[in-house]
Design a protein around this motif. Structure first.
Motif, PDB file in Angstrom:
ATOM      1  N   SER A 105       0.733  -1.367   0.007  1.00 46.30           N
ATOM      2  CA  SER A 105      -0.106   0.117  -0.127  1.00 46.30           C
ATOM      3  C   SER A 105       0.711   1.223  -0.087  1.00 46.30           C
ATOM      4  CB  SER A 105      -1.052  -0.024   1.288  1.00 46.30           C
ATOM      5  OG  SER A 105      -1.824  -1.247   1.370  1.00 46.30           O
ATOM      6  N   LYS A 106       0.656   2.095  -1.060  1.00 44.86           N
ATOM      7  CA  LYS A 106       1.501   3.450  -1.123  1.00 44.86           C
ATOM      8  C   LYS A 106       2.829   3.228  -0.675  1.00 44.86           C
ATOM      9  CE  LYS A 106      -3.039   5.886   0.222  1.00 44.86           C
ATOM     10  NZ  LYS A 106      -3.550   6.917   0.995  1.00 44.86           N
ATOM     11  N   ASN A 228      -0.844  -4.931   1.799  1.00 44.21           N
ATOM     12  CA  ASN A 228      -2.106  -4.996   1.708  1.00 44.21           C
ATOM     13  C   ASN A 228      -2.773  -6.568   1.716  1.00 44.21           C
ATOM     14  OD1 ASN A 228      -5.114  -4.795   1.271  1.00 44.21           O
ATOM     15  ND2 ASN A 228      -4.948  -3.129   0.053  1.00 44.21           N
TER      16      ASN A 228
END
Length: 274
Positions: A105-106, A228
């Motif tokens: 994630s990011k 994630n």
């Protein structure tokens, strides 16, 4: 003067962020991709630093040889060929295979500056270049521009500058040790990480993957990289799926899939091109 003083100009550390809509509701911020516009002079200077820093890493074999992004002679094609080759070789050997496709994630936004500087020192980056990179990362700010409107400036205390020349290389340094202490084969392409494990013994296969997933959790906790688990998938290629129990990662049961799209190519458990 910048090289002599190891001081990166403050004016070059201000990013103008333009939100680019991806899909979904226009009213949900998560549906926008932030595009950072940086001063052109900053990019020209970063190219000079990048050329020498990258050359140093390659000469000393400092970067993970399974990372296929932001490097010369590496691409989506080389990554897909490598993964496909490993799958077919394992299948021809009569092994069962399990492939874990991770989702981070990011990834670019979660880089901790102090940890990145620590890893740069570990790779031998010291002296004036290290001080310059420390100055480059500190005191950065950004504002959002939308049409004729612009927000106030906000300081950024983590992440590598997106839209920059040095950012991708610094990200490679940050995830360079992601495959340390694991026995599965690993393949990296920015935030697309794959663990590939094969064995003729289903029990041994499960044990190896179980231990490697715990190792990945430990790494992510140590460096504050968020996987994630809900989007992480497992592809099992075997004649007897019942012998391969479910896998857990980050306190969640991983989704078992019959096919997964990786870098534009669909990998199916039949390993055919249909």
């Amino acid at each position: 003067m910048i090289l002599a003083t190891s001081h990166f100009p403050i004016a070059w550390k201000i990013a103008s962020v333009i939100p680019l809509h991806k899909s979904g509701s226009l009213h949900d911020v998560k549906n926008y991709r932030p595009i950072s516009i940086l001063p052109s002079l900053s990019k020209v200077f970063e190219k000079l630093i990048h050329k020498n820093l990258y050359s140093y890493f390659e000469t000393n074999n400092s970067l993970h040889n399974r990372n296929s992004r932001f490097r010369k002679y590496h691409s989506t094609t080389s990554n897909i060929l490598e993964v496909t080759h490993k799958l077919l070789v394992a299948e021809d050997s009569g092994c069962s295979l399990r492939v874990v496709f991770f989702d981070i994630s990011k990834a670019f936004d979660k880089v901790i500056h102090s940890a990145l500087l620590f890893k740069l020192r570990q790779l031998g980056v010291t002296g004036s270049v290290y001080n310059l990179l420390q100055s480059y990362l500190s005191g950065r700010s950004q504002f959002v521009r939308l049409g004729d409107f612009r927000s106030d400036h906000s300081h950024t205390n983590c992440g590598v500058p997106q839209g920059s020349v040095l950012g991708p290389l610094l990200f490679l340094v940050y995830v360079n040790d992601i495959g340390r202490n694991i026995k599965s084969s690993i393949s990296l392409f920015v935030d697309n990480t794959i663990l590939l494990c094969s064995s003729k013994n289903p029990s041994a296969l499960h044990t190896m993957l179980f231990n490697d997933l715990r190792q990945q959790e430990t790494w992510s906790d140590l460096w504050s990289v968020t996987f994630n688990a809900a989007k992480t998938e497992v592809l099992t290629i075997t004649n007897n799926p019942s012998l391969h129990p479910p896998l857990r990662f980050c306190n969640q049961s991983l989704n078992e899939t019959t096919s997964h799209m990786h870098l534009g190519l669909i990998f199916h458990r039949s390993l055919t091109w249909h």
